[in-house]
Design a protein around this motif. Structure first.
Motif, PDB file in Angstrom:
ATOM      1  N   LEU A   1     -10.790 -31.795 -20.457  1.00  0.00           N
ATOM      2  CA  LEU A   1     -10.736 -31.876 -22.804  1.00  0.00           C
ATOM      3  C   LEU A   1     -10.000 -33.416 -22.824  1.00  0.00           C
ATOM      4  CD1 LEU A   1     -12.255 -30.653 -24.965  1.00  0.00           C
ATOM      5  CD2 LEU A   1     -10.005 -29.431 -25.147  1.00  0.00           C
TER       6      LEU A   1
ATOM      7  N   THR B   1     -10.688 -33.291 -29.217  1.00  0.00           N
ATOM      8  CA  THR B   1     -11.214 -32.146 -30.336  1.00  0.00           C
ATOM      9  C   THR B   1     -11.184 -32.316 -32.039  1.00  0.00           C
ATOM     10  OG1 THR B   1     -10.978 -30.312 -28.730  1.00  0.00           O
ATOM     11  CG2 THR B   1     -10.990 -29.898 -30.945  1.00  0.00           C
TER      12      THR B   1
ATOM     13  N   GLU C   1     -15.954 -30.912 -29.646  1.00  0.00           N
ATOM     14  CA  GLU C   1     -15.328 -31.044 -27.701  1.00  0.00           C
ATOM     15  C   GLU C   1     -15.552 -32.361 -27.248  1.00  0.00           C
ATOM     16  OE1 GLU C   1     -12.935 -26.027 -27.620  1.00  0.00           O
ATOM     17  OE2 GLU C   1     -14.430 -27.448 -26.157  1.00  0.00           O
TER      18      GLU C   1
ATOM     19  N   SER D   1     -15.027 -23.413 -24.050  1.00  0.00           N
ATOM     20  CA  SER D   1     -13.878 -23.977 -24.112  1.00  0.00           C
ATOM     21  C   SER D   1     -12.492 -23.874 -22.970  1.00  0.00           C
ATOM     22  CB  SER D   1     -13.638 -23.771 -25.434  1.00  0.00           C
ATOM     23  OG  SER D   1     -12.813 -24.987 -25.048  1.00  0.00           O
TER      24      SER D   1
ATOM     25  N   ALA E   1     -10.120 -24.821 -24.288  1.00  0.00           N
ATOM     26  CA  ALA E   1      -8.619 -25.604 -25.032  1.00  0.00           C
ATOM     27  C   ALA E   1      -8.063 -23.863 -25.760  1.00  0.00           C
ATOM     28  CB  ALA E   1      -9.415 -25.315 -26.188  1.00  0.00           C
TER      29      ALA E   1
END
Length: 267
Positions: free
Chosen positions: A17, A20, A34, A58, A60
């Motif tokens: 990642l 965002t 994302e 995700s 995150a």
């Protein structure tokens, strides 16, 4: 960016990642975008299906169970790498709905007792998509019987906890008496020694109107993740017999206001 990722030595099936972004619409619906860096050969296996949960895909720190994948996009980078861009839509909190967003739009000729304007409300809902298309049914008590009146969808008093504008006046159904009601009144007067010619109409009311306040005049909606994103328009609703209109079809407000003869049922 590619040189940095190459040094990181991405493993097969791995996604990193990198960025965002989030935004909110006026009705409270949240969009999260994302951006992941992946190996190009992993794009087909890593790209999530539509409506995949944010919490399950995700990487995150914060996971959102009420946000689902809406769109995805893969963009190539140097070094056999690619960006996987995933857009989620929904709400980034566990329960409840955001308040409705209300505006008023001027619209010539739609006013009855209020301004020439429509009430426009934007909101999200988890109720059935088709409930918002249904009309309403009113049951008015008429002594020992009831009158069932189908109407368009009435504007609710609140939407998602937000108070809607009040109707310019109370909703009502007003009509002249029927023949049987006149006969009963005349008979009662005769019993009490009161002479009365009465007002005789046909068995069904000869003149009548219904004023339902703000009712649904238009709607648009879309399914967004777990929610229905809805925009409704409400305008005043009036229907009556010819007595309550001028020759050009415009509601004769003085005639409506002065119609006190007969029966009035508020709802």
């Amino acid at each position: 960016m590619a040189a940095v990722i190459i040094n990181t030595a991405l493993n097969a099936g791995q996604k990193i990642l990198r960025k965002t972004q989030s935004s909110s619409e006026v009705d409270g619906l949240v969009t999260i975008v994302e951006t992941y860096v992946i190996r190009s050969q992993d794009a087909a296996s890593l790209e999530p299906d539509r409506n995949t949960s944010h919490a399950s895909f995700s990487t995150a720190t914060n996971k959102y169970g009420r946000m689902l994948v809406e769109t995805t996009r893969v963009e190539p980078l140097d070094g056999d790498l690619a960006e996987l861009i995933v857009t989620y839509v929904g709400l980034d909190y566990a329960s409840g709905l955001p308040p409705a967003y209300i505006t008023v739009a001027g619209q010539p000729g739609v006013g009855v007792f209020g301004a020439d304007a429509s009430v426009v409300v934007k909101y999200i809902s988890q109720d059935s998509l088709f409930d918002a298309l249904k009309g309403s049914v009113l049951s008015l008590s008429l002594g020992g019987s009831s009158l069932v009146l189908p109407t368009k969808r009435l504007m609710p008093s609140t939407i998602n906890g937000t108070a809607m504008p009040p109707n310019p006046r109370q909703r009502e159904y007003r009509r002249s008496p029927t023949l049987s009601e006149v006969a009963a009144a005349v008979n009662d007067n005769l019993k009490r020694g009161v002479i009365s010619s009465g007002y005789v109409s046909y068995y069904a009311p000869r003149i009548e109107y219904i004023y339902a306040g703000y009712v649904q005049a238009g709607i648009s909606f879309a399914r967004r993740g777990l929610f229905n994103q809805i925009e409704e328009q409400f305008t005043e609703y009036f229907r009556g017999t010819d007595d309550f209109y001028t020759s050009d079809g415009i509601i004769n407000i003085p005639r409506v206001q002065s119609f006190n003869r007969g029966y009035n049922f508020a709802f």
